[in-house]
Design a protein around this motif. Sequence first.
Motif, short mmCIF file in Angstrom:
data_model
loop_
_atom_site.label_atom_id
_atom_site.label_comp_id
_atom_site.label_asym_id
_atom_site.label_seq_id
_atom_site.Cartn_x
_atom_site.Cartn_y
_atom_site.Cartn_z
N ALA A 20 0.92 -1.20 -0.45
CA ALA A 20 -0.13 0.11 -0.15
C ALA A 20 0.77 1.33 -0.03
CB ALA A 20 -0.62 0.13 1.11
N ALA A 21 2.05 1.12 0.61
CA ALA A 21 2.90 2.56 0.65
C ALA A 21 3.23 2.39 0.13
CB ALA A 21 4.11 2.38 1.54
N ALA A 22 4.00 1.61 -1.75
CA ALA A 22 5.10 1.48 -2.25
C ALA A 22 3.51 1.62 -3.57
CB ALA A 22 5.21 0.02 -2.96
N LYS A 23 2.27 1.07 -3.22
CA LYS A 23 1.42 1.45 -4.62
C LYS A 23 1.44 3.50 -4.45
CE LYS A 23 -3.24 1.26 -6.30
NZ LYS A 23 -3.59 2.36 -6.43
N ALA A 24 0.95 4.25 -3.02
CA ALA A 24 0.70 5.25 -2.74
C ALA A 24 2.29 6.19 -3.24
CB ALA A 24 0.80 5.94 -0.95
N LYS A 25 3.03 6.21 -3.68
CA LYS A 25 4.38 6.30 -3.34
C LYS A 25 4.74 6.52 -5.20
CE LYS A 25 8.79 6.98 -3.63
NZ LYS A 25 10.65 6.35 -2.70
N TYR A 26 3.46 5.38 -6.36
CA TYR A 26 4.16 5.22 -7.11
C TYR A 26 2.17 6.36 -7.90
CZ TYR A 26 2.60 3.33 -11.35
OH TYR A 26 2.17 2.91 -13.07
N ASP A 27 1.46 6.32 -7.70
CA ASP A 27 0.84 6.78 -7.57
C ASP A 27 1.10 8.53 -6.98
OD1 ASP A 27 -1.18 4.70 -8.14
OD2 ASP A 27 -2.16 4.88 -6.61
N ALA A 28 1.30 8.61 -6.12
CA ALA A 28 2.53 10.82 -6.10
C ALA A 28 3.55 10.75 -8.03
CB ALA A 28 2.73 10.22 -5.11
N ALA A 29 3.93 9.79 -8.10
CA ALA A 29 5.36 10.20 -9.01
C ALA A 29 4.62 10.09 -9.96
CB ALA A 29 6.25 8.99 -8.85
N LEU A 30 3.37 8.95 -10.66
CA LEU A 30 3.32 9.02 -11.97
C LEU A 30 1.81 10.52 -11.95
CD1 LEU A 30 2.31 7.61 -14.00
CD2 LEU A 30 0.12 6.72 -13.06
N ASP A 31 1.93 10.46 -11.12
CA ASP A 31 0.40 12.18 -10.85
C ASP A 31 1.53 13.04 -11.21
OD1 ASP A 31 -1.77 11.38 -10.71
OD2 ASP A 31 -1.38 11.79 -8.20
N GLU A 32 2.86 13.01 -10.61
CA GLU A 32 3.57 14.50 -10.58
C GLU A 32 4.40 14.49 -11.83
OE1 GLU A 32 6.62 17.43 -10.60
OE2 GLU A 32 4.60 16.63 -9.14
N LEU A 33 4.30 13.01 -12.48
CA LEU A 33 4.78 12.84 -14.05
C LEU A 33 4.22 13.52 -15.28
CD1 LEU A 33 6.50 11.67 -16.25
CD2 LEU A 33 5.72 9.07 -15.63
N GLU A 34 2.58 12.89 -15.02
CA GLU A 34 2.08 13.23 -15.84
C GLU A 34 1.46 14.97 -16.02
OE1 GLU A 34 -1.62 11.19 -14.30
OE2 GLU A 34 -1.56 9.74 -15.68
N LYS A 35 1.75 15.57 -14.81
CA LYS A 35 1.88 17.37 -15.00
C LYS A 35 3.27 17.33 -15.38
CE LYS A 35 -0.51 17.62 -10.14
NZ LYS A 35 0.13 17.44 -8.68
N LEU A 36 3.90 17.24 -15.52
CA LEU A 36 5.09 17.42 -15.81
C LEU A 36 5.03 17.43 -17.39
CD1 LEU A 36 8.34 16.20 -13.29
CD2 LEU A 36 7.10 18.82 -13.79
N VAL A 37 4.17 15.85 -18.12
CA VAL A 37 4.04 15.72 -19.51
C VAL A 37 3.55 16.85 -20.10
CG1 VAL A 37 3.87 14.25 -21.85
CG2 VAL A 37 5.10 13.79 -19.37
N GLU A 38 1.84 17.04 -19.73
CA GLU A 38 1.50 18.26 -20.04
C GLU A 38 1.68 19.32 -20.36
OE1 GLU A 38 -1.96 19.73 -21.39
OE2 GLU A 38 -1.50 17.66 -21.48
#
Length: 74
Positions: A20-38
């Motif tokens: 669960a902790a790893a998934k939360a960290k992954y989700d946060a990193a994915l959100d950041e990546l999507e914002k940067l790509v946009e």
Amino acid sequence: MARRIVTLDEKIDKAEAAVAAAKAKYDAALDELEKLVEKRKQQDDKKVLAAYHAGDKTADEIVAFIQSDGEDGE
């Protein structure tokens, strides 16, 4: 000293918490990546629009060039 025996259920609970902790960290990193790509896409859009306004080509000429897959230049 006596060792405490860790039950299988405790191990499962610990592993679930780690996942669960790893998934939360992954989700946060994915959100950041999507914002940067946009953000990069928006910057690219601004560059293209500025070049269009500064140039002497029509929109149709630019679209034709982009869709040509480099046939004319190669």
